[in-house]
Design a protein around this motif. Structure first.
Motif, mmCIF file in Angstrom:
data_model
loop_
_atom_site.group_PDB
_atom_site.id
_atom_site.type_symbol
_atom_site.label_atom_id
_atom_site.label_comp_id
_atom_site.label_asym_id
_atom_site.label_seq_id
_atom_site.Cartn_x
_atom_site.Cartn_y
_atom_site.Cartn_z
ATOM 1 N N GLY A 1 13.881 -3.485 -13.208
ATOM 2 C CA GLY A 1 13.010 -4.357 -12.434
ATOM 3 C C GLY A 1 13.072 -4.170 -10.938
ATOM 4 N N PHE A 2 13.789 -3.168 -10.455
ATOM 5 C CA PHE A 2 13.829 -2.936 -9.014
ATOM 6 C C PHE A 2 12.477 -2.394 -8.548
ATOM 7 N N PRO A 3 12.045 -2.731 -7.325
ATOM 8 C CA PRO A 3 10.764 -2.211 -6.815
ATOM 9 C C PRO A 3 10.765 -0.690 -6.786
ATOM 10 N N THR A 4 9.710 -0.110 -7.323
ATOM 11 C CA THR A 4 9.680 1.346 -7.490
ATOM 12 C C THR A 4 9.759 2.079 -6.158
ATOM 13 N N ALA A 5 8.925 1.672 -5.193
ATOM 14 C CA ALA A 5 8.859 2.411 -3.928
ATOM 15 C C ALA A 5 10.201 2.403 -3.205
ATOM 16 N N SER B 1 -3.059 -1.222 -1.269
ATOM 17 C CA SER B 1 -2.932 0.020 -0.496
ATOM 18 C C SER B 1 -1.516 0.195 0.035
ATOM 19 N N ALA B 2 -0.900 -0.896 0.493
ATOM 20 C CA ALA B 2 0.472 -0.798 0.979
ATOM 21 C C ALA B 2 1.414 -0.371 -0.136
ATOM 22 N N MET B 3 1.184 -0.894 -1.346
ATOM 23 C CA MET B 3 2.026 -0.503 -2.485
ATOM 24 C C MET B 3 1.899 0.993 -2.750
ATOM 25 N N LEU C 1 4.723 3.882 -2.129
ATOM 26 C CA LEU C 1 5.102 4.740 -3.251
ATOM 27 C C LEU C 1 5.079 6.207 -2.835
ATOM 28 N N PHE C 2 4.074 6.585 -2.050
ATOM 29 C CA PHE C 2 4.001 7.967 -1.597
ATOM 30 C C PHE C 2 5.161 8.300 -0.669
#
Length: 642
Positions: A49-53, A489-491, A495-496
């Motif tokens: 469950g940790f944020p991917t980015a 868009s920020a997500m 991620l990028f």
């Protein structure tokens, strides 16, 4: 503990156990082993469950520091910070990513224009004669709306509120209804303009324009297979999709339409033509007749316009063949004489250098400027001829096409009554505005009239105009759309950034080289590698979302394609089709959770999962068809760009 938690915990234990079993003892670890350990830890952390980015960035920074520390501990921190800045700046300067917020903004505006209810109702009535018409209308509505928005959660949620209860009330099975809503809502990640294709193109370095052109027919094929499945199920098992009653098919007519039908004809076109100068149209205003006649004649006018343009194209004078190899000095002199000495004549040295090689051992005399002029005058009459006189006759296929279209129009108007006229007007108000906007955006991209970013800007304007036309463009709608666009868009951009740092750390540790060496040691054929890659992506779709799969694993697969002679464009189309499973495969299956959130209380999550399984099987069939017949995806890019 719930089944989903058991599944997730078991999968994490399996990953950790596999790493512990295959990795050597810590004393024998190399940098490549650290890279594989980082890859396994990323998957486990995301499943926890940790944020991917930020997980990608954190792991990338930590393991980059380990890689740099192994080379030179004194400057490891400085090199790690430099890497972070360079990777973040590279993402910020990526022009392709500008189209993402514009397409997302267009989607949110279209979503708030409240077109989906009118679109579903009109398609439902237009397709009432088909078996399983409600499921077919749901799938078509999802495909059109998902294409316009590209937001899976929004489409599934809206159709879950609108179409899902309607199908349940009509006696459709819960499984078929849930499968149609969830599978149809996911089509937006494949059919252009798709954010998934933009992310893949930016990650793999593939042209987004060619990806859009290539994904068009596979997306239509998948939607067609869904519709075919719904029709077959409704035909073979009517209890799962019972036909609509006569009352549900009834379309109320206005008083004027009823008068014309009773006094003239059931069919709309003859009735309106006879009513123009008839004595019995006193109760029907002439303006109403003219407006309805204009609507009725729209298909004929459209066919006439298209065939006229096609006739002008096929009968245009053919360009004449040029005179072949022409002495460049002569062409220059001819141009000079034609434009009244606007250009300086070629010098003697330049004329000599442009002469063709001598033939038959005869040394040509160097041409002086005054010697070139007669040759230019001789060749001049042939240069201006660019087209043959007169037009060409139309080919036979044009007249066959025209005859077929005229026959179709005749049958169409024979069965086109006033009830179908009302349905057609509903489609004009709901389906055609969306279709025109989608075709304008995609056509400008595919035919090279605009870049994806420019087309996305035009699409955003089109979404705003649609919302304004339906009275939904206000401060609240714009504020919510902008907020959701910025959030999405920020997500994607974070991620990028995280993916870029992670990929750099993986390459620094030699993980990519280790994976490539392992794959090549298996001595796989291109077919075997393709099957292995797609199976891995299919399995990754169970615990991970499509963004995580593309961001994390595509940088690992893409460098291997050259070793097997696989086109990255074709591989991207297979991945996009395969990643449909990321939204339909448990335990993540976000489409199922979107639908569960708005479904009636008696609908269970297991029923939704059961309904999605046949559509997952259809996705595998579509994947096999695309691999067996690659022209489905590659024909249009090859025709347009190669």
């Amino acid at each position: 503990m719930r089944k989903e938690l058991w599944f997730g915990v078991s999968l994490m234990i399996l990953i950790v156990g596999a790493v512990a079993f295959f990795m050597p003892s810590p004393a024998d670890w190399t940098n490549g082993h650290l890279g594989l350990l980082m890859l396994a830890l990323i998957v486990v952390a995301i499943m926890l469950g940790f944020p991917t980015a930020f997980t990608l960035m954190g792991m990338g920074v930590l393991f980059s520091w380990l890689a740099y520390r192994h080379a030179n501990p004194e400057i490891a921190v400085a090199q790690t910070l430099d890497l972070m800045v360079q990777r973040a700046y590279a993402v910020m300067t990526n022009d392709v990513l500008i189209s993402i917020p514009l397409f997302v903004f267009m989607g949110y505006l279209v979503e708030r224009a409240n077109l989906i209810e009118k679109l579903f109702r009109s398609l439902h009535l237009a397709l009432a004669w088909l078996p399983g018409s409600l499921a077919v209308a749901t799938l078509i509505t999802c495909a059109v709306f998902a294409t316009a928005t590209g937001i899976v959660g929004a489409v599934v949620t809206l159709m879950g509120l609108l179409a899902f209860p309607a199908m349940l009330r009509a006696g459709y099975s819960t499984q078929l209804s849930a499968g149609a809503v969830t599978a149809g809502g996911c089509l937006g990640i494949l059919i252009p303009p798709s954010v998934l294709l933009i992310v893949y193109g930016a990650t793999a370095g593939v042209s987004v324009v060619q990806l859009y052109a290539g994904a068009f027919f596979p997306g239509l094929m998948l939607a067609g297979l869904y519709i075919l499945y719904a029709i077959i199920i409704a035909k073979l098992k009517p209890s799962m999709a019972p036909p609509l009653s006569a009352e549900e098919r009834r379309i109320p007519l206005s008083g004027f339409a009823t008068t014309l039908r009773e006094n003239f004809s059931e069919r709309a076109l003859p009735a309106l033509l006879l009513a123009i100068k008839g004595r019995r149209n006193a109760s029907v205003p002439a303006g109403y007749i003219a407006r309805q006649l204009g609507v009725v004649l729209m298909p004929a006018i459209f066919v006439a316009l298209v065939m006229s343009l096609m006739y002008a194209a096929v009968t245009a004078p053919r360009a004449a063949q040029g005179p072949g190899l022409v002495e460049m000095g002569a062409v220059a002199e001819s141009t000079e004489s034609s434009f009244d000495d606007l250009q300086a004549p070629p010098s003697e040295a330049s004329t000599d250098s442009l002469q063709p090689p001598p033939a038959d051992n005869v040394t040509p005399k160097p041409a002086a400027p005054q010697d070139v002029a007669p040759a230019a005058q001789t060749a001049a009459p042939a240069v201006p001829e660019v087209a043959e006189a007169g037009s060409r006759p139309a080919p036979a296929w044009f007249w066959i096409t025209l005859a077929v279209l005229v026959a179709i129009l005749a049958v169409f108007y024979w069965f086109f009554n006033f009830a179908r006229l009302e349905v057609f007007k509903m489609l004009l108000a709901s389906f055609f505005p969306l279709a025109v906007m989608i075709l304008a955006v995609l056509g400008s991209i595919v035919f090279g009239l605009a870049t994806p970013t420019e087309a996305a800007a035009v699409g955003s304007l089109g979404g705003a105009l649609l919302a304004a036309a339906y009275g939904q463009l206000n401060y609240t709608v714009v504020r919510d759309s902008v907020f959701l666009t910025v959030k999405t868009s920020a997500m994607v951009c974070w991620l990028f950034v995280g993916s870029s740092i992670f990929s750099a750390a993986f390459a620094l540790l030699g993980g990519q080289a280790l994976v490539e060496e392992w794959v090549l040691s298996m001595d796989l054929s291109p077919i075997q590698f393709m099957i292995l890659a797609q199976v891995i992506i299919f399995l990754l779709g169970w615990p991970l979302e499509w963004t995580e799969i593309i961001i994390i694993f595509m940088p690992i697969f893409i460098p291997l394609l050259d070793n097997f002679g696989i086109d990255p464009l074709f591989f991207g189309l297979l991945v996009a089709l395969n990643l449909q499973t990321a939204f339909l495969s448990p335990p993540v299956a976000m489409a199922a959770f979107y639908l569960k959130g708005v479904a009636p209380p008696h609908v269970t999550l297991n029923q939704i999962f059961a309904g999605m399984l046949p559509f997952m099987a259809i996705q595998i069939v579509a994947l096999a068809l695309l691999y067996i017949f690659p022209g489905i995806g590659l024909w249009l890019p090859q025709v347009l760009y190669r």
